[in-house]
Design a protein around this motif. Structure first.
Motif, PDB file in Angstrom:
ATOM      1  N   TYR A 147      21.363  -0.506  24.547  1.00  0.00           N
ATOM      2  CA  TYR A 147      21.369   0.494  25.613  1.00  0.00           C
ATOM      3  C   TYR A 147      19.946   0.885  26.012  1.00  0.00           C
ATOM      4  CZ  TYR A 147      22.718   4.303  28.594  1.00  0.00           C
ATOM      5  OH  TYR A 147      22.866   5.111  29.695  1.00  0.00           O
ATOM      6  N   LYS A 148      19.050   1.013  25.039  1.00  0.00           N
ATOM      7  CA  LYS A 148      17.656   1.349  25.347  1.00  0.00           C
ATOM      8  C   LYS A 148      17.005   0.234  26.162  1.00  0.00           C
ATOM      9  CE  LYS A 148      13.839   3.665  25.216  1.00  0.00           C
ATOM     10  NZ  LYS A 148      13.661   4.752  26.170  1.00  0.00           N
ATOM     11  N   LYS A 149      17.274  -1.017  25.793  1.00  0.00           N
ATOM     12  CA  LYS A 149      16.746  -2.133  26.582  1.00  0.00           C
ATOM     13  C   LYS A 149      17.290  -2.077  28.014  1.00  0.00           C
ATOM     14  CE  LYS A 149      15.867  -5.523  22.958  1.00  0.00           C
ATOM     15  NZ  LYS A 149      16.166  -6.884  22.472  1.00  0.00           N
ATOM     16  N   GLU A 158      12.784  -5.458  45.029  1.00  0.00           N
ATOM     17  CA  GLU A 158      12.738  -6.670  45.839  1.00  0.00           C
ATOM     18  C   GLU A 158      12.713  -7.947  44.991  1.00  0.00           C
ATOM     19  OE1 GLU A 158       8.424  -5.476  45.173  1.00  0.00           O
ATOM     20  OE2 GLU A 158      10.333  -4.480  45.397  1.00  0.00           O
ATOM     21  N   PHE A 159      12.527  -7.815  43.694  1.00  0.00           N
ATOM     22  CA  PHE A 159      12.451  -8.978  42.816  1.00  0.00           C
ATOM     23  C   PHE A 159      13.810  -9.358  42.266  1.00  0.00           C
ATOM     24  CE2 PHE A 159       8.047  -7.918  42.926  1.00  0.00           C
ATOM     25  CZ  PHE A 159       7.377  -9.100  42.701  1.00  0.00           C
ATOM     26  N   GLU A 160      13.960 -10.636  41.953  1.00  0.00           N
ATOM     27  CA  GLU A 160      15.113 -11.128  41.217  1.00  0.00           C
ATOM     28  C   GLU A 160      14.684 -11.262  39.766  1.00  0.00           C
ATOM     29  OE1 GLU A 160      16.346 -14.746  43.047  1.00  0.00           O
ATOM     30  OE2 GLU A 160      16.811 -13.770  44.933  1.00  0.00           O
ATOM     31  N   PHE A 161      15.621 -11.153  38.846  1.00  0.00           N
ATOM     32  CA  PHE A 161      15.295 -11.157  37.429  1.00  0.00           C
ATOM     33  C   PHE A 161      16.068 -12.244  36.705  1.00  0.00           C
ATOM     34  CE2 PHE A 161      14.390  -6.993  39.052  1.00  0.00           C
ATOM     35  CZ  PHE A 161      13.173  -6.682  38.465  1.00  0.00           C
ATOM     36  N   VAL A 162      15.415 -12.861  35.737  1.00  0.00           N
ATOM     37  CA  VAL A 162      16.027 -13.860  34.874  1.00  0.00           C
ATOM     38  C   VAL A 162      15.889 -13.352  33.440  1.00  0.00           C
ATOM     39  CG1 VAL A 162      15.888 -16.232  34.025  1.00  0.00           C
ATOM     40  CG2 VAL A 162      15.402 -15.736  36.440  1.00  0.00           C
ATOM     41  N   PHE A 163      16.992 -13.314  32.721  1.00  0.00           N
ATOM     42  CA  PHE A 163      16.979 -12.848  31.333  1.00  0.00           C
ATOM     43  C   PHE A 163      17.052 -14.041  30.391  1.00  0.00           C
ATOM     44  CE2 PHE A 163      18.539  -9.146  33.543  1.00  0.00           C
ATOM     45  CZ  PHE A 163      17.884  -8.113  32.895  1.00  0.00           C
ATOM     46  N   ILE A 164      16.211 -14.012  29.379  1.00  0.00           N
ATOM     47  CA  ILE A 164      16.266 -14.983  28.289  1.00  0.00           C
ATOM     48  C   ILE A 164      16.257 -14.161  27.007  1.00  0.00           C
ATOM     49  CG2 ILE A 164      15.099 -16.896  27.141  1.00  0.00           C
ATOM     50  CD1 ILE A 164      13.782 -17.485  29.900  1.00  0.00           C
ATOM     51  N   GLY A 165      17.263 -14.334  26.197  1.00  0.00           N
ATOM     52  CA  GLY A 165      17.347 -13.552  24.964  1.00  0.00           C
ATOM     53  C   GLY A 165      17.928 -14.368  23.835  1.00  0.00           C
ATOM     54  N   ASP A 166      17.823 -13.825  22.634  1.00  0.00           N
ATOM     55  CA  ASP A 166      18.352 -14.527  21.466  1.00  0.00           C
ATOM     56  C   ASP A 166      19.414 -13.699  20.740  1.00  0.00           C
ATOM     57  OD1 ASP A 166      16.898 -12.534  20.234  1.00  0.00           O
ATOM     58  OD2 ASP A 166      15.465 -13.889  19.301  1.00  0.00           O
ATOM     59  N   GLY A 196      19.014 -11.238  18.947  1.00  0.00           N
ATOM     60  CA  GLY A 196      18.544 -10.727  17.672  1.00  0.00           C
ATOM     61  C   GLY A 196      18.623  -9.228  17.599  1.00  0.00           C
ATOM     62  N   GLN A 197      18.470  -8.555  18.712  1.00  0.00           N
ATOM     63  CA  GLN A 197      18.482  -7.090  18.723  1.00  0.00           C
ATOM     64  C   GLN A 197      19.161  -6.576  19.986  1.00  0.00           C
ATOM     65  OE1 GLN A 197      14.239  -6.840  18.201  1.00  0.00           O
ATOM     66  NE2 GLN A 197      14.468  -6.237  16.085  1.00  0.00           N
ATOM     67  N   GLY A 198      20.380  -7.025  20.186  1.00  0.00           N
ATOM     68  CA  GLY A 198      21.189  -6.512  21.267  1.00  0.00           C
ATOM     69  C   GLY A 198      20.928  -7.110  22.639  1.00  0.00           C
ATOM     70  N   ASP A 199      20.299  -8.295  22.697  1.00  0.00           N
ATOM     71  CA  ASP A 199      19.956  -8.877  23.991  1.00  0.00           C
ATOM     72  C   ASP A 199      21.168  -9.143  24.868  1.00  0.00           C
ATOM     73  OD1 ASP A 199      17.402  -8.808  23.059  1.00  0.00           O
ATOM     74  OD2 ASP A 199      17.143 -10.962  22.865  1.00  0.00           O
ATOM     75  N   VAL A 200      22.217  -9.697  24.297  1.00  0.00           N
ATOM     76  CA  VAL A 200      23.407 -10.025  25.101  1.00  0.00           C
ATOM     77  C   VAL A 200      24.046  -8.748  25.636  1.00  0.00           C
ATOM     78  CG1 VAL A 200      25.731 -10.996  25.015  1.00  0.00           C
ATOM     79  CG2 VAL A 200      23.832 -12.212  23.940  1.00  0.00           C
ATOM     80  N   ARG A 201      24.102  -7.703  24.837  1.00  0.00           N
ATOM     81  CA  ARG A 201      24.688  -6.439  25.281  1.00  0.00           C
ATOM     82  C   ARG A 201      23.837  -5.784  26.362  1.00  0.00           C
ATOM     83  NH1 ARG A 201      29.361  -4.846  24.965  1.00  0.00           N
ATOM     84  NH2 ARG A 201      28.802  -2.711  24.537  1.00  0.00           N
ATOM     85  N   ALA A 202      22.523  -5.901  26.254  1.00  0.00           N
ATOM     86  CA  ALA A 202      21.639  -5.303  27.254  1.00  0.00           C
ATOM     87  C   ALA A 202      21.864  -5.968  28.585  1.00  0.00           C
ATOM     88  CB  ALA A 202      20.186  -5.425  26.830  1.00  0.00           C
TER      89      ALA A 202
END
Length: 104
Positions: A73-75, A88-96, A98-104
């Motif tokens: 949630y903090k992320k 105006e930017f598009e964002f790409v997420f890359i996570g592992d 390890g600390q809630g990346d998929v939930r963020a």
């Protein structure tokens, strides 16, 4: 922080969502920024990224209760604030995750 012209020729901003908290005198962040500088020197990283830090409170919840939800949630909160500055930017997420990346 100004966008830079990245390898693709477009304006780009590189940032990391971290679960590590901001602590006294940037002790956690300074080690990460040292790694960033080394990667830039080795030409493995084309710019100096921004680091969006976690909090002591969410870190504590993870350490004591093994609960990743506050970290995630903090992320998410940090990203939403950051995204509001650069809508105006598009964002790409890359996570592992390890600390809630998929939930963020």
């Amino acid at each position: 922080m100004d966008p830079i012209i990245g390898p693709s020729g477009g304006q780009e901003i590189l940032f990391f969502l971290s679960a590590r908290p901001h602590i006294y005198k940037d002790m956690s962040e300074s080690k990460t920024y040292e790694k960033f500088k080394l990667l830039q020197k080795e030409k493995s990283l084309y710019c100096n990224p921004t680091l969006l830090a976690g909090s002591l409170e969410t870190g504590r919840a993870f350490m004591i209760y093994r609960n990743m939800e506050p970290l995630a949630y903090k992320k998410y909160e940090n990203f939403m604030q950051f995204q509001s500055i650069y809508p105006e930017f598009e964002f790409v997420f890359i996570g592992d995750n390890g600390q809630g990346d998929v939930r963020a």
